[in-house]
Design an enzyme around this catalytic site. Structure first.
Site, PDB file in Angstrom:
ATOM      1  N   VAL A  99       1.493  -3.864  -4.990  1.00 28.33           N
ATOM      2  CA  VAL A  99       2.247  -5.029  -5.431  1.00 28.33           C
ATOM      3  C   VAL A  99       3.697  -4.826  -5.013  1.00 28.33           C
ATOM      4  CG1 VAL A  99       2.952  -6.474  -7.373  1.00 28.33           C
ATOM      5  CG2 VAL A  99       0.734  -5.292  -7.433  1.00 28.33           C
ATOM      6  N   CYS A 100       4.302  -5.856  -4.448  1.00 28.08           N
ATOM      7  CA  CYS A 100       5.720  -5.833  -4.121  1.00 28.08           C
ATOM      8  C   CYS A 100       6.016  -4.664  -3.172  1.00 28.08           C
ATOM      9  CB  CYS A 100       6.525  -5.767  -5.415  1.00 28.08           C
ATOM     10  SG  CYS A 100       8.293  -6.114  -5.266  1.00 28.08           S
ATOM     11  N   THR A 101       7.058  -3.879  -3.450  1.00 23.65           N
ATOM     12  CA  THR A 101       7.432  -2.776  -2.563  1.00 23.65           C
ATOM     13  C   THR A 101       6.490  -1.583  -2.680  1.00 23.65           C
ATOM     14  OG1 THR A 101       9.043  -2.081  -4.235  1.00 23.65           O
ATOM     15  CG2 THR A 101       9.866  -3.396  -2.391  1.00 23.65           C
TER      16      THR A 101
END
Length: 206
Positions: A99-101
């Site tokens: 998720v995300c970075t």
């Protein structure tokens, strides 16, 4: 079904808690948080410490590995021991996700080389430095590797993952039970739609 979410200090809370809320309803699934060692792990916003009972080194395999992002992604991506562990887990997972970075961690582990992948819009260049091709799509799947974009997109990814782990009716029932029916008050949830002043303000929130 063992779903493992590693947490390091400075993690983005919704990256982890959003998917946890969805995946914990998957029949037969156990979701557990692990850390560098047992104890409290602090989120990036400062008010949501999470107690983890297990160090990641104690985990020898899992069905699903989910890497959240936030400031913790840099710590994870720079730890050779942790990256070695991610590679070992990936060898036996049904799905390895981010998720995300958190996708930067998968990239640093060499799992995204030559693949399209997504991450937070402000980390696109970093993602491509690991050999991936960035796309702004909310969720990107290549066989058993799934990446999702910034923060809230982890919920979208988790619903899709729930369907892959069970069936679409079960995933839809989880979506209904959690009443995940987004109707945001503003249409500025992507760089493509946000005015320049909103983008400038967003960059100042880091």
């Amino acid at each position: 079904m063992d779903i493992v979410i590693p947490l390091f200090d400075d993690f983005e809370p919704l990256d982890a808690i959003g998917p946890y809320e969805i995946l914990a309803y998957v029949p037969g699934a156990t979701v557990r948080f692990v850390g560098s060692e047992p104890g409290l792990v602090q989120d990036t916003l400062g008010s949501l410490p999470v107690h983890v009972a297990t160090g990641y080194a104690e985990v020898e395999r899992c069905d699903v590995l989910l890497i959240p992002g936030g400031g913790s992604a840099r710590t994870m991506a720079e730890s050779s021991d942790f990256l070695d562990w991610v590679r070992r887990m990936h060898a036996g997972t049904r799905f390895t996700t981010s998720v995300c970075t958190g996708s930067l961690v998968l990239g640093a582990a060499g799992l995204l080389d030559g693949l399209t992948a997504t991450t937070h819009w402000d980390a696109a260049a970093q993602l491509e430095s690991y050999g991936a091709a960035y796309t702004p799509d909310r969720v990107v799947r290549h066989d058993r590797v799934i990446t999702s974009a910034g923060v809230s997109s982890g919920i979208d990814m988790a619903v899709q993952l729930a369907a892959l782990l069970t069936d679409e009716v079960t995933a839809q029932a989880i979506q209904l039970y959690t009443e995940y029916d987004p109707q945001p008050p503003f249409d500025t949830g992507s760089v493509a739609k946000a005015p320049a002043e909103v983008l400038k303000r967003a960059r100042s929130l880091r």
